[in-house]
Design a protein around this motif. Sequence first.
Motif, PDB file in Angstrom:
ATOM      1  N   MET A   1      47.662  62.101  48.374  1.00 45.56           N
ATOM      2  CA  MET A   1      46.505  62.595  48.703  1.00 45.56           C
ATOM      3  C   MET A   1      46.438  63.568  48.355  1.00 45.56           C
ATOM      4  O   MET A   1      44.857  63.605  47.803  1.00 45.56           O
ATOM      5  CB  MET A   1      46.708  61.817  49.971  1.00 45.56           C
ATOM      6  N   THR A   2      46.689  64.811  48.480  1.00 45.15           N
ATOM      7  CA  THR A   2      46.140  65.821  47.900  1.00 45.15           C
ATOM      8  C   THR A   2      46.420  66.297  46.792  1.00 45.15           C
ATOM      9  O   THR A   2      45.083  66.742  45.666  1.00 45.15           O
ATOM     10  CB  THR A   2      47.384  67.238  48.605  1.00 45.15           C
ATOM     11  N   ASP A   3      47.192  65.582  45.746  1.00 42.97           N
ATOM     12  CA  ASP A   3      46.569  65.059  44.910  1.00 42.97           C
ATOM     13  C   ASP A   3      45.484  64.469  44.436  1.00 42.97           C
ATOM     14  O   ASP A   3      44.885  64.816  43.184  1.00 42.97           O
ATOM     15  CB  ASP A   3      47.347  64.700  43.621  1.00 42.97           C
ATOM     16  N   GLY A   4      44.817  63.694  45.065  1.00 40.86           N
ATOM     17  CA  GLY A   4      43.485  63.085  44.576  1.00 40.86           C
ATOM     18  C   GLY A   4      42.385  63.747  44.705  1.00 40.86           C
ATOM     19  O   GLY A   4      41.278  64.066  44.581  1.00 40.86           O
ATOM     20  N   PHE A   5      43.160  65.420  46.047  1.00 41.78           N
ATOM     21  CA  PHE A   5      41.701  65.791  46.505  1.00 41.78           C
ATOM     22  C   PHE A   5      41.281  66.807  45.111  1.00 41.78           C
ATOM     23  O   PHE A   5      40.606  67.777  44.353  1.00 41.78           O
ATOM     24  CB  PHE A   5      42.110  66.463  47.816  1.00 41.78           C
ATOM     25  N   ARG A   6      42.855  67.719  44.625  1.00 43.17           N
ATOM     26  CA  ARG A   6      42.855  68.170  43.876  1.00 43.17           C
ATOM     27  C   ARG A   6      41.938  68.077  42.356  1.00 43.17           C
ATOM     28  O   ARG A   6      41.004  68.119  41.612  1.00 43.17           O
ATOM     29  CB  ARG A   6      44.144  68.543  42.937  1.00 43.17           C
ATOM     30  N   LYS A   7      42.245  66.179  41.963  1.00 44.75           N
ATOM     31  CA  LYS A   7      41.285  66.092  40.331  1.00 44.75           C
ATOM     32  C   LYS A   7      40.258  65.598  40.647  1.00 44.75           C
ATOM     33  O   LYS A   7      39.759  65.860  40.353  1.00 44.75           O
ATOM     34  CB  LYS A   7      42.414  64.794  40.891  1.00 44.75           C
ATOM     35  N   ALA A   8      39.558  65.534  42.086  1.00 42.42           N
ATOM     36  CA  ALA A   8      38.131  65.331  42.402  1.00 42.42           C
ATOM     37  C   ALA A   8      37.783  66.572  42.360  1.00 42.42           C
ATOM     38  O   ALA A   8      36.641  66.836  42.410  1.00 42.42           O
ATOM     39  CB  ALA A   8      38.338  64.939  44.138  1.00 42.42           C
ATOM     40  N   ALA A   9      38.475  67.728  43.134  1.00 39.38           N
ATOM     41  CA  ALA A   9      37.921  69.758  42.969  1.00 39.38           C
ATOM     42  C   ALA A   9      37.060  69.649  41.294  1.00 39.38           C
ATOM     43  O   ALA A   9      36.474  70.034  40.564  1.00 39.38           O
ATOM     44  CB  ALA A   9      38.407  69.751  43.790  1.00 39.38           C
ATOM     45  N   ILE A  10      38.682  69.242  40.888  1.00 35.97           N
ATOM     46  CA  ILE A  10      38.540  69.882  39.348  1.00 35.97           C
ATOM     47  C   ILE A  10      37.356  68.643  38.703  1.00 35.97           C
ATOM     48  O   ILE A  10      36.307  69.039  38.055  1.00 35.97           O
ATOM     49  CB  ILE A  10      39.936  69.618  38.255  1.00 35.97           C
ATOM     50  N   LYS A  11      36.733  67.633  39.228  1.00 35.46           N
ATOM     51  CA  LYS A  11      36.420  66.640  38.269  1.00 35.46           C
ATOM     52  C   LYS A  11      34.552  67.782  38.212  1.00 35.46           C
ATOM     53  O   LYS A  11      33.818  67.497  37.146  1.00 35.46           O
ATOM     54  CB  LYS A  11      36.221  65.357  38.225  1.00 35.46           C
TER      55      LYS A  11
END
Length: 601
Positions: A353-363
Amino acid sequence: MEQLKHECGVAMIRLLKPLDYYAQKYGTWVYGFNKLYLMMEKQHNRGQEGAGIASVSLDKEPGTEYMFREKAEGKDAITEIFSRVNEKMAGELYMGHLRYSTTGKSGLQYVHPFLRRNNWRAKNLCLCGNFNMTNIDEVFRFLTSQGQSPRIYGDSYITLELMGHRLDREVERLYAIAKEQGLQGTDITDYIDNHVEMANVLRTTMEHYDGGYVMCGLTGSGEMFAVRDPWGIRPAFYYRDDEMVAVASERPVLQTTFDLQTEDICELRPGESLIVRRNGESHLEQIMPAQKLSACSFERIYFSRGSDRDIYQERKRLGEQLTLAILKAIDNDVTNTVFSYIPNTAEVAFYGMTDGFRKAAIKREESELAQIPEREQARTKFKLHGEVRTEKVVWKDIKLRTFIADNSERNDLAAHVYDISYGSLRPYEDNLVIIDDSIVRGTTLKESIFKILDRLHPKKIVMVSSSPQIRYPDYYGIDMARLEEFCAFRATMALIEERGLWQLVNDTYLACKHDPQTENHVRALYEPFTVEEINRKIVEMLRPKGMQAPIELVFQSIEGLHEACPNHPGDWYFTGHYPTPGGTRLCNAAFVDYIDTKQKK
């Protein structure tokens, strides 16, 4: 968070060398027992109500014991059993079992392995398994119609008697052949011991069953087998080399015990059996035709150890796939949101879940950077960090002590099983996102979790489940047999009552009663409502009195489940699509019982 009793664990070892080989190479005569002990401890998660082991020693002289069994109850059963082990029990074949009761029956007589004795070595049978049969009534009637009178009514014991009966017939078949060949005395016995065809026994036994199972067994003459159900509902893995053959319920157990790589381990296929003959030769044999694959998805979400290579990645994907739904729930305010999990089985989904948010933030940051003129980009110190705020908010603190008899005191103690990290978020400013692997009954949320989280004064609590809504009972080895246990079902029935849809209930009741086998009619109850409507009603029902923070539930979607776990499509807990007729029949019967019970009150 809400512990479920579930599938049992099995472990088997067949040593292929003389015992002195292991004593010389590994320095102990009990090498097999040591490995069995480790395999069982590594599967302790699969059963803490009891445990049992069995061993067979080949070529013992008549008058001496050659087939041993030890059983014990309780969470320390493994330690108790192996403290009794001595070198007299050393042999070539070993079997272990860990038990969780899914039938409500307890006591040492229900702990596996089950043993059927006989003076003919080949007729001795020791059986254990990870299974639950949905048609035990029919199998019982089949046995009694043949004139048998089983002493215990239970799927384990009845299976032992049915398979033992078929083993007797196999031995008698070989006896007749030996006599035709002119053999006499012990030559007949030797012929039988060396020619038993366990595939014959398994085919004529398992054809009678509907259910999910991995069945394991040893015979006194030295046969060993493990067979998986035709739908592949329950898991089984094996490893073979020139020293031994080993079987376990989970792949990492074999990897850790024998220092193996993932690729070294094979999975038993649906309807397939691994058979090891008395002489040590092993082969795979298709016992039942494979049916549509229905490998249990809950095994991947919750039950199996997360140390498995594939399960680890699947649980991370389950968490990551919830990113968009959680963003919507927190109104895209990641900056003012703290992310956490309920210990401990949801931890891997939390990482996803937190990986998903990091990826979304970087995008998002990349998109913002692209809006800056190219010459400005070079002068702009734009750091792509994708940071999210994570904390260990919830701690499991104590266990409920059953010696406290007063209900009010017990409930108060239960409410304090969990504790929180004070100061882990900014009161009234931060959202709190908590992920769990599943939300089943909702009791712990209502009695404990929501109350203690409210003490942190979050702006909003988003309770996330990495699995979809659990709507239907399980009948293949998990203690979820009653519809009213599930908060999703209770919420749906409350919505039906609010909207006056009692004709739907009546129609469903009659359909379940008059046509229980062909279709799961309980599914119709959910059709008028969206997942979001049911979520809101669940929150309303579970919200403790006096709680201030708003709550929103986010569940995994069915599509997300299958995307994360593509090789385990068994989803009957969530969709009501049971792989076997017995599961459908029992679900319909559960709704009839639910309505009948309510009408009696």
